[in-house]
Design an enzyme around this catalytic site. Sequence first.
Site, PDB file in Angstrom:
ATOM      1  N   HIS A  23     102.003 -21.416 -50.445  1.00  0.00           N
ATOM      2  CA  HIS A  23     102.877 -22.414 -49.808  1.00  0.00           C
ATOM      3  C   HIS A  23     102.593 -23.847 -50.246  1.00  0.00           C
ATOM      4  O   HIS A  23     103.490 -24.682 -50.284  1.00  0.00           O
ATOM      5  CB  HIS A  23     102.806 -22.286 -48.286  1.00  0.00           C
ATOM      6  CG  HIS A  23     103.555 -21.095 -47.780  1.00  0.00           C
ATOM      7  ND1 HIS A  23     104.911 -21.115 -47.537  1.00  0.00           N
ATOM      8  CD2 HIS A  23     103.143 -19.823 -47.522  1.00  0.00           C
ATOM      9  CE1 HIS A  23     105.307 -19.919 -47.135  1.00  0.00           C
ATOM     10  NE2 HIS A  23     104.250 -19.109 -47.129  1.00  0.00           N
TER      11      HIS A  23
ATOM     12  N   ASP B  61     120.315 -25.110 -54.200  1.00  0.00           N
ATOM     13  CA  ASP B  61     119.303 -24.214 -53.659  1.00  0.00           C
ATOM     14  C   ASP B  61     118.342 -23.803 -54.772  1.00  0.00           C
ATOM     15  O   ASP B  61     118.778 -23.492 -55.887  1.00  0.00           O
ATOM     16  CB  ASP B  61     120.023 -22.985 -53.074  1.00  0.00           C
ATOM     17  CG  ASP B  61     119.097 -22.079 -52.319  1.00  0.00           C
ATOM     18  OD1 ASP B  61     118.907 -22.309 -51.109  1.00  0.00           O
ATOM     19  OD2 ASP B  61     118.544 -21.146 -52.939  1.00  0.00           O
TER      20      ASP B  61
ATOM     21  N   GLU C 154     114.645 -24.441 -48.737  1.00  0.00           N
ATOM     22  CA  GLU C 154     114.700 -24.852 -50.141  1.00  0.00           C
ATOM     23  C   GLU C 154     116.106 -25.326 -50.511  1.00  0.00           C
ATOM     24  O   GLU C 154     116.495 -25.294 -51.660  1.00  0.00           O
ATOM     25  CB  GLU C 154     114.248 -23.702 -51.045  1.00  0.00           C
ATOM     26  CG  GLU C 154     115.186 -22.493 -51.071  1.00  0.00           C
ATOM     27  CD  GLU C 154     114.904 -21.477 -49.965  1.00  0.00           C
ATOM     28  OE1 GLU C 154     114.366 -21.858 -48.899  1.00  0.00           O
ATOM     29  OE2 GLU C 154     115.249 -20.292 -50.167  1.00  0.00           O
TER      30      GLU C 154
ATOM     31  N   ASP D 163     105.415 -26.286 -51.582  1.00  0.00           N
ATOM     32  CA  ASP D 163     105.708 -27.647 -51.122  1.00  0.00           C
ATOM     33  C   ASP D 163     105.810 -28.605 -52.305  1.00  0.00           C
ATOM     34  O   ASP D 163     106.693 -29.455 -52.372  1.00  0.00           O
ATOM     35  CB  ASP D 163     104.611 -28.133 -50.160  1.00  0.00           C
ATOM     36  CG  ASP D 163     104.718 -27.447 -48.797  1.00  0.00           C
ATOM     37  OD1 ASP D 163     105.711 -26.721 -48.571  1.00  0.00           O
ATOM     38  OD2 ASP D 163     103.807 -27.648 -47.970  1.00  0.00           O
TER      39      ASP D 163
ATOM     40  N   ASN E 284     106.966 -18.817 -53.505  1.00  0.00           N
ATOM     41  CA  ASN E 284     105.945 -18.978 -52.455  1.00  0.00           C
ATOM     42  C   ASN E 284     104.995 -17.786 -52.419  1.00  0.00           C
ATOM     43  O   ASN E 284     103.789 -17.953 -52.275  1.00  0.00           O
ATOM     44  CB  ASN E 284     106.617 -19.139 -51.082  1.00  0.00           C
ATOM     45  CG  ASN E 284     106.867 -20.606 -50.739  1.00  0.00           C
ATOM     46  OD1 ASN E 284     106.217 -21.496 -51.293  1.00  0.00           O
ATOM     47  ND2 ASN E 284     107.787 -20.851 -49.834  1.00  0.00           N
TER      48      ASN E 284
END
Length: 323
Positions: free
Chosen positions: A188, A175, A219, A192, A183
Amino acid sequence: MSDGGTRKRVLIVDDEPANVHALASALRDQCLLSFATSGAKALELASAGGVDLVLLDVVMPGMDGFEVCRRLKAEPSTRAIPVIFVTALGDAEDETRGFDVGGVDYIAKPIRPGIVRARVRTHLELKTARDLLEQLALLDALTGIANRRRFDEALEHEWQRAHRARTWLTLGILDVDHFKKFNDHYGHAEGDRCLRAVAQAAAAALRRPADLIARFGGEEFAFILPDSGPAGSGAVVRDLLDRIRALGLAHAASPTVERVTVSAGVISLMPEAVPLGASSAMVSADRLLYEAKQNGRARAILLDFSTGARSELLEAPSDGLVA
Ligand SMILES: [Mg+2]
């Protein structure tokens, strides 16, 4: 497996050599060809692999075409091969039966070469499109690695295989630390990009063909290392953490350290020797991940289920992270 750039292989099955020759001369320029003059031989050739389509005679001594088709469709490795029946029967009931056992089309005898070529071309194109869709359905669109569906299938398959072979299996969950903060801070689009970079770095650490990493959701990533016990998986996880660190992705909002780090929970076991199923093993890996978060993130906790021994790998011991 054949791709769009190679010629497809058609298996022609008919007990009468004259019919085999007629079909072969119609298709010779268009396809690679294999031949069988009995149902048993047809099944043998099809399960050996590399067959993209079967032209199947209905009336044959011994095993007839319907039975051959039924068996092809019952077998996972041959199920996706389209079957076109070639028959002089011309009987509505028989045609229905052919579709019932999984055939995709009929060609009437005596064959007309133009019809044979057109039908074969159509069904090969459909199969290519289906194969492509199938591949896309198993990929995560954002990162390009396997998706959860692919992971779940592989987990089931590898668990059973390791159970039968009495071999080790290592499962891990990974994770990205403080990803929400990432973010919020960078937006965002950067988020990504971060996930793609982490996915590629993690994938690069899994080097054997059967190793698999997938995006599990958000994630979170999960991996499977078949035939890998505590020692082997420790080296892979060490390499994975090193690669994440080498990315050097800035994370100014992280309370852990000002770059992107990950936490992981990893369990190594022999499915045959444990009272767990695959999904319970994943729950255990998830608990270890939670512990890694609790212990300060940027680390992996590995459990050897056979002895209960745990080890903790810090992403970067020199960073001043507290063990
Ligand atoms: Mg026949």
